[in-house]
Motif scaffolding. Structure first.
Motif, PDB file in Angstrom:
ATOM      1  N   HIS A   4       0.829  -1.210   0.000  1.00 51.95           N
ATOM      2  CA  HIS A   4       0.000   0.000   0.000  1.00 51.95           C
ATOM      3  C   HIS A   4       0.862   1.258   0.000  1.00 51.95           C
ATOM      4  CE1 HIS A   4      -3.381  -2.635   0.611  1.00 51.95           C
ATOM      5  NE2 HIS A   4      -2.708  -3.199   1.607  1.00 51.95           N
ATOM      6  N   ILE A   7       2.458   1.538  -3.544  1.00 47.40           N
ATOM      7  CA  ILE A   7       1.495   2.018  -4.543  1.00 47.40           C
ATOM      8  C   ILE A   7       1.218   3.500  -4.340  1.00 47.40           C
ATOM      9  CG2 ILE A   7      -0.863   1.825  -5.405  1.00 47.40           C
ATOM     10  CD1 ILE A   7      -0.698  -1.190  -4.567  1.00 47.40           C
ATOM     11  N   ASP A   8       1.013   3.916  -3.100  1.00 46.72           N
ATOM     12  CA  ASP A   8       0.759   5.337  -2.820  1.00 46.72           C
ATOM     13  C   ASP A   8       1.923   6.194  -3.303  1.00 46.72           C
ATOM     14  OD1 ASP A   8      -1.781   5.080  -1.719  1.00 46.72           O
ATOM     15  OD2 ASP A   8      -1.026   4.874   0.330  1.00 46.72           O
ATOM     16  N   GLN A  10       4.071   5.517  -5.666  1.00 43.96           N
ATOM     17  CA  GLN A  10       4.116   5.516  -7.125  1.00 43.96           C
ATOM     18  C   GLN A  10       3.029   6.413  -7.719  1.00 43.96           C
ATOM     19  OE1 GLN A  10       3.933   1.293  -7.828  1.00 43.96           O
ATOM     20  NE2 GLN A  10       6.141   1.194  -8.117  1.00 43.96           N
ATOM     21  N   ILE A  27       2.827   0.980 -13.383  1.00 39.41           N
ATOM     22  CA  ILE A  27       2.009   0.891 -12.163  1.00 39.41           C
ATOM     23  C   ILE A  27       0.861  -0.083 -12.376  1.00 39.41           C
ATOM     24  CG2 ILE A  27       0.521   2.168 -10.574  1.00 39.41           C
ATOM     25  CD1 ILE A  27       2.264   4.661 -11.180  1.00 39.41           C
ATOM     26  N   GLN A  30       2.090  -3.571 -12.152  1.00 41.78           N
ATOM     27  CA  GLN A  30       2.422  -3.914 -10.773  1.00 41.78           C
ATOM     28  C   GLN A  30       1.155  -4.198  -9.961  1.00 41.78           C
ATOM     29  OE1 GLN A  30       4.844  -1.083  -8.687  1.00 41.78           O
ATOM     30  NE2 GLN A  30       5.562  -2.664  -7.306  1.00 41.78           N
ATOM     31  N   LEU A  31       0.116  -3.396 -10.181  1.00 42.48           N
ATOM     32  CA  LEU A  31      -1.154  -3.640  -9.484  1.00 42.48           C
ATOM     33  C   LEU A  31      -1.688  -5.026  -9.819  1.00 42.48           C
ATOM     34  CD1 LEU A  31      -2.917  -0.188  -9.925  1.00 42.48           C
ATOM     35  CD2 LEU A  31      -2.079  -1.187  -7.785  1.00 42.48           C
ATOM     36  N   TYR A  48      -7.194   1.330  -6.336  1.00 41.76           N
ATOM     37  CA  TYR A  48      -5.954   1.866  -6.884  1.00 41.76           C
ATOM     38  C   TYR A  48      -6.061   2.110  -8.393  1.00 41.76           C
ATOM     39  CZ  TYR A  48      -3.644   1.066  -2.423  1.00 41.76           C
ATOM     40  OH  TYR A  48      -3.286   1.111  -1.095  1.00 41.76           O
ATOM     41  N   CYS A  49      -6.759   1.243  -9.102  1.00 38.17           N
ATOM     42  CA  CYS A  49      -6.956   1.455 -10.539  1.00 38.17           C
ATOM     43  C   CYS A  49      -7.783   2.715 -10.786  1.00 38.17           C
ATOM     44  CB  CYS A  49      -7.632   0.243 -11.176  1.00 38.17           C
ATOM     45  SG  CYS A  49      -6.524  -1.167 -11.394  1.00 38.17           S
TER      46      CYS A  49
END
Length: 63
Positions: A4, A7-8, A10, A27, A30-31, A48-49
């Motif tokens: 998390h 991702i944040d 990035q 990204i 990676q997700l 996230y998407c």
């Protein structure tokens, strides 16, 4: 490092105009990998998407 946090970080980097828009593809991949191997849930993946798409759309509007 927590997926998390990664991702944040990035997504935050992608907001900056100096970051190439092509970074969004990295990204996204990676997700998908994080979802596939269970590091994030489908709900988190969707969240996230959605954030990723908003950032990309916002950058396209500015360009």
């Amino acid at each position: 490092m927590s997926p998390h946090v990664l991702i944040d970080q990035q997504l935050d980097a992608l907001v900056h105009p100096g970051t190439p828009i092509s970074y969004s593809t990295i990204i996204g991949h990676q997700l998908t990998e994080m979802l596939r191997d269970g590091r994030i849930t489908i709900e988190e993946f969707n969240h996230y998407c959605e954030r990723l798409n908003k950032i990309v759309d916002g950058r396209k509007e500015v360009a």
